[in-house]
Enzyme design. Structure first.
Site, PDB file in Angstrom:
ATOM      1  N   GLU A  95       0.840  -1.207   0.000  1.00 44.54           N
ATOM      2  CA  GLU A  95       0.000   0.000   0.000  1.00 44.54           C
ATOM      3  C   GLU A  95       0.869   1.249   0.000  1.00 44.54           C
ATOM      4  OE1 GLU A  95      -2.671   1.541  -0.338  1.00 44.54           O
ATOM      5  OE2 GLU A  95      -4.397   0.654   0.669  1.00 44.54           O
ATOM      6  N   ASP A  96       0.367   2.298  -0.595  1.00 47.81           N
ATOM      7  CA  ASP A  96       1.086   3.567  -0.548  1.00 47.81           C
ATOM      8  C   ASP A  96       0.939   4.222   0.817  1.00 47.81           C
ATOM      9  OD1 ASP A  96      -1.645   3.964  -0.917  1.00 47.81           O
ATOM     10  OD2 ASP A  96      -1.438   5.429  -2.524  1.00 47.81           O
ATOM     11  N   ASP A  99      -4.489   5.717   5.899  1.00 51.59           N
ATOM     12  CA  ASP A  99      -5.016   6.924   6.534  1.00 51.59           C
ATOM     13  C   ASP A  99      -6.012   6.483   7.613  1.00 51.59           C
ATOM     14  OD1 ASP A  99      -6.084   9.351   7.192  1.00 51.59           O
ATOM     15  OD2 ASP A  99      -6.550   9.980   5.157  1.00 51.59           O
ATOM     16  N   LYS A 127      -0.444   7.043   8.593  1.00 51.30           N
ATOM     17  CA  LYS A 127      -0.907   8.159   9.434  1.00 51.30           C
ATOM     18  C   LYS A 127      -1.506   7.540  10.695  1.00 51.30           C
ATOM     19  CE  LYS A 127      -2.393  11.031   5.524  1.00 51.30           C
ATOM     20  NZ  LYS A 127      -3.525  11.758   4.954  1.00 51.30           N
ATOM     21  N   PHE A 148      -2.441  15.859   4.451  1.00 46.98           N
ATOM     22  CA  PHE A 148      -2.584  15.288   3.115  1.00 46.98           C
ATOM     23  C   PHE A 148      -1.266  15.428   2.354  1.00 46.98           C
ATOM     24  CE2 PHE A 148      -4.029  14.618  -1.186  1.00 46.98           C
ATOM     25  CZ  PHE A 148      -4.926  13.580  -0.998  1.00 46.98           C
TER      26      PHE A 148
HETATM   27  P1  IMP Z   1      -7.932   5.167   4.048  1.00 45.82           P
HETATM   28  O1  IMP Z   1      -8.995   4.240   3.604  1.00 45.82           O
HETATM   29  O2  IMP Z   1      -8.492   6.386   4.763  1.00 45.82           O
HETATM   30  O3  IMP Z   1      -6.849   4.508   4.891  1.00 45.82           O
HETATM   31  O4  IMP Z   1      -7.259   5.785   2.755  1.00 45.82           O
HETATM   32  C1  IMP Z   1      -6.419   5.016   1.942  1.00 45.82           C
HETATM   33  C2  IMP Z   1      -6.312   5.551   0.531  1.00 45.82           C
HETATM   34  O5  IMP Z   1      -6.677   6.943   0.441  1.00 45.82           O
HETATM   35  C3  IMP Z   1      -4.867   5.477   0.070  1.00 45.82           C
HETATM   36  O6  IMP Z   1      -4.607   4.239  -0.545  1.00 45.82           O
HETATM   37  C4  IMP Z   1      -4.756   6.662  -0.858  1.00 45.82           C
HETATM   38  O7  IMP Z   1      -5.172   6.309  -2.149  1.00 45.82           O
HETATM   39  C5  IMP Z   1      -5.728   7.680  -0.294  1.00 45.82           C
HETATM   40  N1  IMP Z   1      -5.075   8.645   0.623  1.00 45.82           N
HETATM   41  C6  IMP Z   1      -5.161   8.696   1.966  1.00 45.82           C
HETATM   42  N2  IMP Z   1      -4.425   9.698   2.472  1.00 45.82           N
HETATM   43  C7  IMP Z   1      -3.850  10.289   1.410  1.00 45.82           C
HETATM   44  C8  IMP Z   1      -2.919  11.387   1.290  1.00 45.82           C
HETATM   45  O8  IMP Z   1      -2.472  12.039   2.256  1.00 45.82           O
HETATM   46  N3  IMP Z   1      -2.544  11.704   0.015  1.00 45.82           N
HETATM   47  C9  IMP Z   1      -2.985  11.021  -1.086  1.00 45.82           C
HETATM   48  N4  IMP Z   1      -3.836  10.004  -1.007  1.00 45.82           N
HETATM   49  C10 IMP Z   1      -4.257   9.629   0.231  1.00 45.82           C
END
Ligand code: IMP
Length: 174
Positions: A95-96, A99, A127, A148
């Site tokens: 995963e990149d 969040d 994060k 972000f």
């Molecule tokens: P989560 O479901 O909130 O954990 O979000 C995961 C996905 O949201 C990641 O795989 C990214 O594609 C996108 N994402 C979350 N935070 C960021 C950020 O700070 N910059 C860019 N993309 C983000």
């Protein structure tokens, strides 16, 4: 667009090498399957596999992301599923960024149901403040503050994926 560099290119590269070394040791003789989550993880995936020294295969899946917003919608959609079965494979999700952890939890549930031999997660950025309650990540590149970020595969509204470093995205003030 204003940007502030959070993680320099050289720092990223060094950490990717360390992660790859650890993965190569842990998965020796396990022929792991690396599953990259598109689109954000494609740069990280391309770099880390070139530092991994053991035999492995890879696959990609695509899930919906935030669109043009910088906050989570809570909705995860599979846009592209994996090509190959996971049965009895040692699967490592790449995963990149984690969040809220919603995307990862969804993907893990989905993949766990396909009976892999093991299922772990490698995330470049975490994060942790945003999902304090649960440790989802087995291999973590960097813990970052709840801001972000863009670059190294990560986008804002599909742009800035090409930046070779990670920067904090600061929205334009009119
Ligand atoms: P989560 O479901 O909130 O954990 O979000 C995961 C996905 O949201 C990641 O795989 C990214 O594609 C996108 N994402 C979350 N935070 C960021 C950020 O700070 N910059 C860019 N993309 C983000």
């Amino acid at each position: 667009m204003k940007r502030r560099v959070l993680i320099e290119e050289k720092t990223l590269q060094n950490r990717v090498k360390e992660l790859a070394k650890q993965i190569s040791e842990d998965y020796k003789d396990k022929n792991p399957l690396l599953v990259g989550v598109l689109k954000g993880a494609f740069v990280f995936m391309a770099d880390i596999i070139r530092e991994i020294t053991i035999p492995h295969t890879l696959d990609f899946m695509a899930v919906s992301s935030y669109g043009a917003s910088t906050t989570t919608s809570g909705v995860v959609r599979i846009l592209k599923d994996l090509d190959a079965p996971l049965f009895n494979r040692h699967v490592l999700i790449v995963e990149d960024i984690v969040d809220s952890g919603l995307t990862l939890r969804y993907i893990m549930r989905l993949l766990a149901a396909r009976s892999p031999a093991s299922l772990k997660v490698c995330a470049l950025l975490d994060k942790t403040e945003a999902h304090q309650s649960m440790d989802l990540v087995d291999y973590r590149g960097f813990e970052i503050p709840n801001q972000f970020v863009i670059g190294y595969g990560l986008d804002y509204d599909q742009y800035y994926r090409n930046l070779p470093y990670i920067a904090v995205f600061e929205e334009k003030v009119p």
